[in-house]
Design an enzyme around this catalytic site. Structure first.
Site, PDB file in Angstrom:
ATOM      1  N   GLY A  66     -19.692   3.755  19.413  1.00 24.82           N
ATOM      2  CA  GLY A  66     -19.482   2.320  19.588  1.00 24.82           C
ATOM      3  C   GLY A  66     -18.542   2.002  20.736  1.00 24.82           C
TER       4      GLY A  66
ATOM      5  CB  VAL B 287     -17.604   5.360  11.537  1.00 22.64           C
ATOM      6  CG1 VAL B 287     -18.322   6.665  11.842  1.00 22.64           C
ATOM      7  CG2 VAL B 287     -16.516   5.572  10.489  1.00 22.64           C
TER       8      VAL B 287
ATOM      9  CB  THR C 235     -12.651   0.883   9.406  1.00 24.58           C
ATOM     10  OG1 THR C 235     -12.052   0.399  10.636  1.00 24.58           O
ATOM     11  CG2 THR C 235     -12.763   2.381   9.481  1.00 24.58           C
ATOM     12  N   PRO C 236     -14.925  -1.982   8.611  1.00 22.82           N
ATOM     13  CG  PRO C 236     -17.021  -2.649   7.849  1.00 22.82           C
ATOM     14  CD  PRO C 236     -16.270  -1.460   8.340  1.00 22.82           C
TER      15      PRO C 236
ATOM     16  CG  PHE D 160      -2.834   1.980  20.865  1.00 22.92           C
ATOM     17  CD1 PHE D 160      -2.355   1.116  19.886  1.00 22.92           C
ATOM     18  CD2 PHE D 160      -2.547   3.331  20.756  1.00 22.92           C
ATOM     19  CE1 PHE D 160      -1.598   1.596  18.820  1.00 22.92           C
ATOM     20  CE2 PHE D 160      -1.791   3.831  19.693  1.00 22.92           C
ATOM     21  CZ  PHE D 160      -1.310   2.960  18.725  1.00 22.92           C
TER      22      PHE D 160
ATOM     23  CD  GLU E  17     -14.466  -4.761  22.259  1.00 22.50           C
ATOM     24  OE1 GLU E  17     -15.268  -5.651  22.576  1.00 22.50           O
ATOM     25  OE2 GLU E  17     -14.329  -4.339  21.102  1.00 22.50           O
TER      26      GLU E  17
ATOM     27  CG  LEU F 269      -3.095  -0.755   9.955  1.00 21.74           C
ATOM     28  CD1 LEU F 269      -2.913  -0.658   8.449  1.00 21.74           C
ATOM     29  CD2 LEU F 269      -4.406  -1.474  10.271  1.00 21.74           C
TER      30      LEU F 269
ATOM     31  CB  CYS G  60      -9.451  -4.798  15.869  1.00 21.09           C
ATOM     32  SG  CYS G  60     -10.708  -3.522  16.055  1.00 21.09           S
TER      33      CYS G  60
ATOM     34  CE  LYS H 247     -10.135  -8.925  26.425  1.00 22.96           C
ATOM     35  NZ  LYS H 247      -9.331  -7.699  26.283  1.00 22.96           N
TER      36      LYS H 247
HETATM   37  P1  NAD Z   1     -18.646   0.008  16.515  1.00 21.55           P
HETATM   38  O1  NAD Z   1     -19.268  -0.720  15.386  1.00 21.55           O
HETATM   39  O2  NAD Z   1     -18.908  -0.441  17.914  1.00 21.55           O
HETATM   40  O3  NAD Z   1     -19.068   1.555  16.441  1.00 21.55           O
HETATM   41  C1  NAD Z   1     -19.098   2.287  15.278  1.00 21.55           C
HETATM   42  C2  NAD Z   1     -20.349   3.167  15.285  1.00 21.55           C
HETATM   43  O4  NAD Z   1     -20.278   4.085  14.197  1.00 21.55           O
HETATM   44  C3  NAD Z   1     -21.668   2.400  15.108  1.00 21.55           C
HETATM   45  O5  NAD Z   1     -22.501   2.620  16.228  1.00 21.55           O
HETATM   46  C4  NAD Z   1     -22.275   2.984  13.821  1.00 21.55           C
HETATM   47  O6  NAD Z   1     -23.686   3.099  13.863  1.00 21.55           O
HETATM   48  C5  NAD Z   1     -21.612   4.332  13.767  1.00 21.55           C
HETATM   49  N1  NAD Z   1     -21.578   4.930  12.424  1.00 21.55           N
HETATM   50  C6  NAD Z   1     -21.177   4.371  11.260  1.00 21.55           C
HETATM   51  N2  NAD Z   1     -21.255   5.272  10.250  1.00 21.55           N
HETATM   52  C7  NAD Z   1     -21.715   6.423  10.806  1.00 21.55           C
HETATM   53  C8  NAD Z   1     -21.984   7.727  10.276  1.00 21.55           C
HETATM   54  N3  NAD Z   1     -21.776   8.007   8.992  1.00 21.55           N
HETATM   55  N4  NAD Z   1     -22.453   8.673  11.124  1.00 21.55           N
HETATM   56  C9  NAD Z   1     -22.664   8.395  12.434  1.00 21.55           C
HETATM   57  N5  NAD Z   1     -22.404   7.192  12.991  1.00 21.55           N
HETATM   58  C10 NAD Z   1     -21.926   6.218  12.188  1.00 21.55           C
HETATM   59  O7  NAD Z   1     -17.081   0.022  16.231  1.00 21.55           O
HETATM   60  P2  NAD Z   1     -15.892   0.162  17.301  1.00 21.55           P
HETATM   61  O8  NAD Z   1     -15.577  -1.175  17.880  1.00 21.55           O
HETATM   62  O9  NAD Z   1     -16.163   1.299  18.194  1.00 21.55           O
HETATM   63  O10 NAD Z   1     -14.691   0.512  16.338  1.00 21.55           O
HETATM   64  C11 NAD Z   1     -14.615   1.765  15.691  1.00 21.55           C
HETATM   65  C12 NAD Z   1     -13.242   1.905  15.065  1.00 21.55           C
HETATM   66  O11 NAD Z   1     -12.242   1.843  16.103  1.00 21.55           O
HETATM   67  C13 NAD Z   1     -12.878   0.790  14.093  1.00 21.55           C
HETATM   68  O12 NAD Z   1     -12.113   1.345  13.060  1.00 21.55           O
HETATM   69  C14 NAD Z   1     -12.016  -0.140  14.917  1.00 21.55           C
HETATM   70  O13 NAD Z   1     -11.083  -0.832  14.127  1.00 21.55           O
HETATM   71  C15 NAD Z   1     -11.291   0.810  15.839  1.00 21.55           C
HETATM   72  N6  NAD Z   1     -10.881   0.236  17.133  1.00 21.55           N
HETATM   73  C16 NAD Z   1     -11.711  -0.586  17.832  1.00 21.55           C
HETATM   74  C17 NAD Z   1     -11.317  -1.072  19.080  1.00 21.55           C
HETATM   75  C18 NAD Z   1     -12.204  -1.976  19.892  1.00 21.55           C
HETATM   76  O14 NAD Z   1     -11.769  -2.447  20.931  1.00 21.55           O
HETATM   77  N7  NAD Z   1     -13.423  -2.250  19.487  1.00 21.55           N
HETATM   78  C19 NAD Z   1     -10.096  -0.679  19.621  1.00 21.55           C
HETATM   79  C20 NAD Z   1      -9.274   0.186  18.883  1.00 21.55           C
HETATM   80  C21 NAD Z   1      -9.682   0.640  17.649  1.00 21.55           C
HETATM   81  C1  UGA Z   2      -6.910  -5.599  20.794  1.00 18.85           C
HETATM   82  C2  UGA Z   2      -5.624  -4.922  21.267  1.00 18.85           C
HETATM   83  O1  UGA Z   2      -5.172  -5.564  22.453  1.00 18.85           O
HETATM   84  C3  UGA Z   2      -5.867  -3.440  21.532  1.00 18.85           C
HETATM   85  O2  UGA Z   2      -4.631  -2.808  21.871  1.00 18.85           O
HETATM   86  C4  UGA Z   2      -6.450  -2.789  20.278  1.00 18.85           C
HETATM   87  O3  UGA Z   2      -6.740  -1.440  20.508  1.00 18.85           O
HETATM   88  C5  UGA Z   2      -7.711  -3.513  19.883  1.00 18.85           C
HETATM   89  O4  UGA Z   2      -7.409  -4.925  19.665  1.00 18.85           O
HETATM   90  C6  UGA Z   2      -8.287  -3.022  18.596  1.00 18.85           C
HETATM   91  O5  UGA Z   2      -7.618  -2.424  17.793  1.00 18.85           O
HETATM   92  O6  UGA Z   2      -9.470  -3.342  18.443  1.00 18.85           O
HETATM   93  P1  UGA Z   2      -9.097  -6.530  21.987  1.00 18.85           P
HETATM   94  O7  UGA Z   2      -9.320  -7.206  20.678  1.00 18.85           O
HETATM   95  O8  UGA Z   2     -10.197  -5.756  22.568  1.00 18.85           O
HETATM   96  O9  UGA Z   2      -7.848  -5.534  21.865  1.00 18.85           O
HETATM   97  O10 UGA Z   2      -8.664  -7.615  23.083  1.00 18.85           O
HETATM   98  P2  UGA Z   2      -7.314  -8.426  23.359  1.00 18.85           P
HETATM   99  O11 UGA Z   2      -7.089  -8.474  24.805  1.00 18.85           O
HETATM  100  O12 UGA Z   2      -6.196  -7.965  22.520  1.00 18.85           O
HETATM  101  O13 UGA Z   2      -7.720  -9.901  22.901  1.00 18.85           O
HETATM  102  C7  UGA Z   2      -7.894 -10.223  21.526  1.00 18.85           C
HETATM  103  C8  UGA Z   2      -8.086 -11.729  21.388  1.00 18.85           C
HETATM  104  O14 UGA Z   2      -6.859 -12.412  21.626  1.00 18.85           O
HETATM  105  C9  UGA Z   2      -9.096 -12.314  22.375  1.00 18.85           C
HETATM  106  O15 UGA Z   2      -9.854 -13.308  21.736  1.00 18.85           O
HETATM  107  C10 UGA Z   2      -8.212 -12.926  23.445  1.00 18.85           C
HETATM  108  O16 UGA Z   2      -8.830 -13.971  24.139  1.00 18.85           O
HETATM  109  C11 UGA Z   2      -7.054 -13.425  22.594  1.00 18.85           C
HETATM  110  N1  UGA Z   2      -5.795 -13.582  23.361  1.00 18.85           N
HETATM  111  C12 UGA Z   2      -5.213 -12.516  23.954  1.00 18.85           C
HETATM  112  C13 UGA Z   2      -5.185 -14.833  23.414  1.00 18.85           C
HETATM  113  O17 UGA Z   2      -5.692 -15.820  22.855  1.00 18.85           O
HETATM  114  N2  UGA Z   2      -3.993 -14.957  24.109  1.00 18.85           N
HETATM  115  C14 UGA Z   2      -3.407 -13.893  24.709  1.00 18.85           C
HETATM  116  O18 UGA Z   2      -2.318 -14.083  25.312  1.00 18.85           O
HETATM  117  C15 UGA Z   2      -4.026 -12.649  24.633  1.00 18.85           C
END
Ligand code: NAD
Ligand code: UGA
EC number: 1.1.1.22
Length: 469
Positions: free
Chosen positions: A10, A86, A88-89, A158, A161, A217, A272, A335
């Site tokens: 993902g 994977v 973790t909703p 950390f 996107e 967290l 997140c 964003k």
């Molecule tokens: P995502 O939904 O984009 O990707 C997760 C993937 O895992 C999916 O493609 C799904 O099909 C796959 N999956 C689920 N169960 C599976 C299994 N049993 N075997 C193989 N594949 C499986 O999610 P994401 O945004 O990449 O987030 C993943 C984790 O990272 C979450 O816990 C999230 O909180 C954390 N995280 C996300 C961000 C972010 O910017 N999106 C940043 C930091 C941390």
């Molecule tokens: C956030 C954290 O910044 C990452 O460090 C973390 O890894 C990630 O969550 C995660 O755990 O998923 P992300 O959600 O991708 O990253 O993007 P951010 O830049 O943090 O923006 C989050 C939201 O806050 C967006 O909707 C953005 O527009 C909003 N935002 C951000 C504001 O409204 N004001 C700000 O000053 C900054």
């Protein structure tokens, strides 16, 4: 050759592993997923996620030491280190519904690792998980392990996107938590040596498992709390004539506070912040800390308040009704520089306006019509649970059109809501837009990106967040 397998291709698994492959040519990295369409896209020219710089990194290593595959078991079997990334909703049903993290996907990945492994492995929590998850994972792995030794590490991600590649190339820190035993320290060192290929040693922090899990967290809660703090101030600014950008600048120049992450907005979105804070709230409640839980819950409440305040302001200023009026929505992603719409504030704003019977014309440079229609017809929290996905509701479709141009979206509209801070929205030909709109023509800038004075000179009535009219 060290072999890494990452379960979950993902937003985190894909970019993170691509950067590890790029920086560590001597390591073979396989990214696996149960989603065939996602893996097909990773192996094509049209990657499944839009992220600046990602194409380039993938092109450099795919087929050399970076592979995307649906053969999950084979790659887990072969790996020395297995990352689990994977989703973790938030749970939608049962104990803790609406707050607790749903670890179904994590647990099934752990059970599969236990089933297919025939050699010792390091298992790395990359997903964001509740503190103490490693203990549960250890139980699953050791219970089924047939004498195989597993070391669990917590290595939360950390990246943000839109800047994922930049963040991965140059992280503020990499955090690795492990068991404080000789085997635990050895596993921490093994993972550290991978990041040390490009991350300076002093930026690789090592802690115990629970500190690493909780730090993730905590970091998201602190970041979101800053946004809710500045958004709460924006309401007071609107009531008093202060300007939230001036207030944020004045506050942020105190070096103890710092200038970043103080942009008032229509509310934070993304997959997140909300889910991780709800999870934190749930953990506090489970640990008998209701006051702490209540404190963090306020961050979410203010965010919900900010989104509904925005809708109320639109409706109130357009003579208390938007019924059958065309409203242009510029930006749907949560964003800029991403096509991701998970928990985007645009969903709440659009649903609020549809509740008042508005006709919406939506434009986002990176979000497809299908995605927007799906988002607008889905129940809260369902977006990250594929099994709950429902067909698009016909009533929503009728009131929503998705177009591929800001000028088309705004033609004949009564008002414009800017909901994502895409750079291209700053430089639109607002004179042309004004001429093609109904009058009076309103702009509600949910991201404070347009020059409100210039737009007022053209003739628009402009509402910004936390600024005088
Ligand atoms: P995502 O939904 O984009 O990707 C997760 C993937 O895992 C999916 O493609 C799904 O099909 C796959 N999956 C689920 N169960 C599976 C299994 N049993 N075997 C193989 N594949 C499986 O999610 P994401 O945004 O990449 O987030 C993943 C984790 O990272 C979450 O816990 C999230 O909180 C954390 N995280 C996300 C961000 C972010 O910017 N999106 C940043 C930091 C941390
Ligand atoms: C956030 C954290 O910044 C990452 O460090 C973390 O890894 C990630 O969550 C995660 O755990 O998923 P992300 O959600 O991708 O990253 O993007 P951010 O830049 O943090 O923006 C989050 C939201 O806050 C967006 O909707 C953005 O527009 C909003 N935002 C951000 C504001 O409204 N004001 C700000 O000053 C900054």
């Amino acid at each position: 050759m060290v072999k890494i397998c990452c379960i979950g291709a993902g937003y985190v698994g894909g970019p993170t592993m691509a950067v590890i492959a790029l920086k560590c040519p001597s390591i073979e990295v396989a990214v696996v997923d149960i989603s065939v369409s996602r893996i097909t896209a990773w192996n094509s020219d049209q990657l499944p996620i839009y992220e600046p710089g990602l194409d380039d990194v993938v092109k450099q290593c795919r087929g050399k030491n970076l592979f995307f595959s649906t053969d999950v078991e084979k790659h887990v079997f072969e790996a020395d280190i297995v990352f689990v990334s994977v989703n973790t909703p938030t749970k939608t049903q049962g104990l803790g519904a609406g707050k607790a993290a749903d670890l179904t996907y994590w647990e099934s990945a752990a059970r599969m690792i236990a089933d297919v492994s025939k050699s010792d492995k390091i298992v790395v929590e990359k997903s964001t998980v509740p503190v103490k998850t490693a203990e549960a994972i250890e139980k699953i792995l050791t219970h089924n392990s047939k004498g195989i030794k597993f070391q669990i590490l917590s290595n939360p991600e950390f990246l943000a996107e839109g800047t994922a590649i930049k963040d991965l190339f140059n992280p503020d820190r990499v955090l690795i938590g492990g068991r404080e035993t000789p085997e635990g320290f050895k596993a921490v060192q093994a993972l550290k040596s991978i990041y040390a290929h490009w991350v300076p040693e002093e930026r690789i922090l090592t802690t115990n498992l629970w500190s690493a899990e909780l730090s993730k967290l905590a970091a998201n809660a602190f970041l979101a709390q800053r946004i809710s703090s500045v958004n709460a101030m924006s309401a007071l600014c609107e009531a008093t004539g202060a300007n939230v950008q001036q207030v944020a600048y004045s506050v942020g120049t105190d070096s103890r506070i710092g200038p970043k992450f103080l942009n008032a907005s229509v509310g934070f979105g993304g997959s997140c912040f909300q889910k991780d804070i709800l999870n934190l709230v749930y953990i506090c409640e489970c640990n008998g800390l209701p006051e702490v839980a209540e404190y963090w819950k306020q961050v979410i409440k203010i965010n919900d308040y900010q989104k509904s305040r925005f809708v109320n302001r639109v409706v109130a200023s357009m003579f208390n009704t938007v019924s059958n009026k065309k409203i242009a929505i510029l930006g749907f992603a949560f964003k800029k520089d991403t096509g991701d719409t998970r928990e985007t504030p645009a969903i709440d704003v659009c649903q609020g306006l549809l509740g008042d019977k508005a006709n919406l014309s939506i434009f986002d440079p990176q979000v497809t019509e299908d995605q927007i229609q799906r988002d607008l017809s889905m129940n809260k929290f369902d977006w990250d649970h594929p099994i709950h996905l429902q067909p698009t509701s016909p009533t929503t479709v009728k009131k929503v059109s998705v177009v591929w141009d800001a000028y088309e979206a705004t033609k004949d509209a009564h008002g414009i809501c800017i909901l994502t801070e895409w750079d291209e929205f700053k430089n639109l030909d607002y004179q042309r837009i004004y001429e093609n709109m109904q009058k009076p023509a309103f702009v509600f800038d949910g991201r404070n990106i347009v020059d409100a004075d210039k737009l007022r000179e053209i003739g628009f009535i402009v509402y910004s967040i936390g600024k005088p009219l």
